[in-house]
Design a protein around this motif. Structure first.
Motif, short mmCIF file in Angstrom:
data_model
loop_
_atom_site.label_atom_id
_atom_site.label_comp_id
_atom_site.label_asym_id
_atom_site.label_seq_id
_atom_site.Cartn_x
_atom_site.Cartn_y
_atom_site.Cartn_z
N TRP A 237 -12.56 -2.72 9.41
CA TRP A 237 -12.27 -1.91 8.23
C TRP A 237 -10.82 -2.08 7.80
O TRP A 237 -9.92 -2.15 8.63
N GLU B 270 -7.86 -0.76 4.64
CA GLU B 270 -7.59 0.15 3.53
C GLU B 270 -7.15 -0.65 2.31
O GLU B 270 -6.34 -1.58 2.42
N ARG C 104 -5.34 0.17 -1.19
CA ARG C 104 -4.69 1.16 -2.04
C ARG C 104 -5.06 0.92 -3.50
O ARG C 104 -5.19 -0.22 -3.94
N SER D 72 -1.95 6.95 -0.87
CA SER D 72 -2.76 6.43 0.22
C SER D 72 -3.34 7.59 1.03
O SER D 72 -2.65 8.57 1.30
N TYR E 35 -6.52 7.41 7.17
CA TYR E 35 -7.79 7.14 7.83
C TYR E 35 -7.57 6.96 9.33
O TYR E 35 -6.57 6.37 9.75
N MET F 280 -10.73 11.23 7.81
CA MET F 280 -9.84 11.01 6.67
C MET F 280 -9.16 12.31 6.27
O MET F 280 -9.78 13.38 6.25
N SER G 150 -7.55 6.35 -2.03
CA SER G 150 -7.61 4.96 -1.60
C SER G 150 -9.00 4.71 -1.02
O SER G 150 -9.81 5.62 -0.90
N ALA H 161 -11.31 2.66 2.07
CA ALA H 161 -11.45 1.90 3.31
C ALA H 161 -12.74 1.09 3.19
O ALA H 161 -13.79 1.63 2.84
N SER I 181 -14.31 6.34 0.49
CA SER I 181 -13.09 6.80 -0.19
C SER I 181 -13.05 8.32 -0.23
O SER I 181 -14.07 8.99 -0.13
#
Length: 213
Positions: A28, A30, A32, A38, A41, A49, A56, A58, A193
């Motif tokens: 995974w 991230e 942005r 941001s 996570y 999260m 943002s 993931a 998200s």
């Protein structure tokens, strides 16, 4: 920031036809959506999260062995929620958690194995179903995404804004036909998200036990 969640929230599926669970500890990344925004996570047995006035995504790729999957199940928890919003309103569509399923025509799927989430979302052949916990819509309502070209992405409302813990199961093939018409292509990507930037609110949430069928 970290979220403490009881492991009993995530109930394991036992049907042999279901693959997975999809790992949240590997693969995974991230992405942005804003230089100065941001989410926080934490990747592990589940994806937790915290979103504080931010947004943002993931995301991860789906292995070729799972491109033909037609269903999905998962569990999710929200401990702190954004207020209700309209998910059809660009710039005002905050939601607690969204789970994205990214599809492409089977004929081009091999060429997109290395594509990142920005490239996929910018491809006119890509179709995206986003299942959302948030907003003020009735369960199952299909909302056209206010972002991107018309007809490329939809949000399907599952839960209105609020807190709690729930298990979900969806028919990807049927929802694709309702949203876009025709048969779904290859399922090549997944994303999660949280979106709290428009309401300047706070989300504390987690998703886990994600399986594909």
């Amino acid at each position: 920031m970290r979220i403490a969640l009881l492991s009993s929230v995530f109930v394991a599926a036992t049907t042999a036809a279901w693959a997975g669970p999809i790992s949240f500890s590997e693969g995974w990344r991230e992405q942005r959506l804003s230089l100065f925004s941001s989410n926080d996570y934490v990747f592990g047995s589940n994806l937790s999260m915290v979103s504080e006035g931010s947004v943002s995504i993931a995301w991860t790729r789906v292995g070729e062995e799972d491109w033909t999957r037609t269903g999905a199940s998962w569990s999710w928890t929200v401990e702190q929620s954004v207020p209700m919003t309209s998910l059809a309103q660009k710039g005002g569509d905050d939601r607690n958690v969204s789970l994205y399923f990214v599809f492409v025509p089977e004929r081009i799927a091999p060429d997109l194995k290395g594509a990142n989430i920005r490239s996929l979302l910018g491809n006119e052949d890509v179709r995206v179903i986003q299942y959302a916990w948030g907003g003020n819509h009735s369960k199952g309502q299909i909302i056209q995404s206010p972002y991107g070209p018309p007809g490329q992405g939809v949000t399907i409302a599952l839960r209105q804004a609020g807190t709690g813990s729930h298990n979900e199961r969806v028919d990807l093939a049927a929802d694709y036909a309702r949203a876009f018409g025709g048969e779904k292509g290859a399922l090549v990507g997944l994303a999660v998200s949280g979106d709290s930037d428009d309401t300047d609110s706070v989300i504390r949430a987690a998703i886990g036990n994600l399986r594909l069928q």
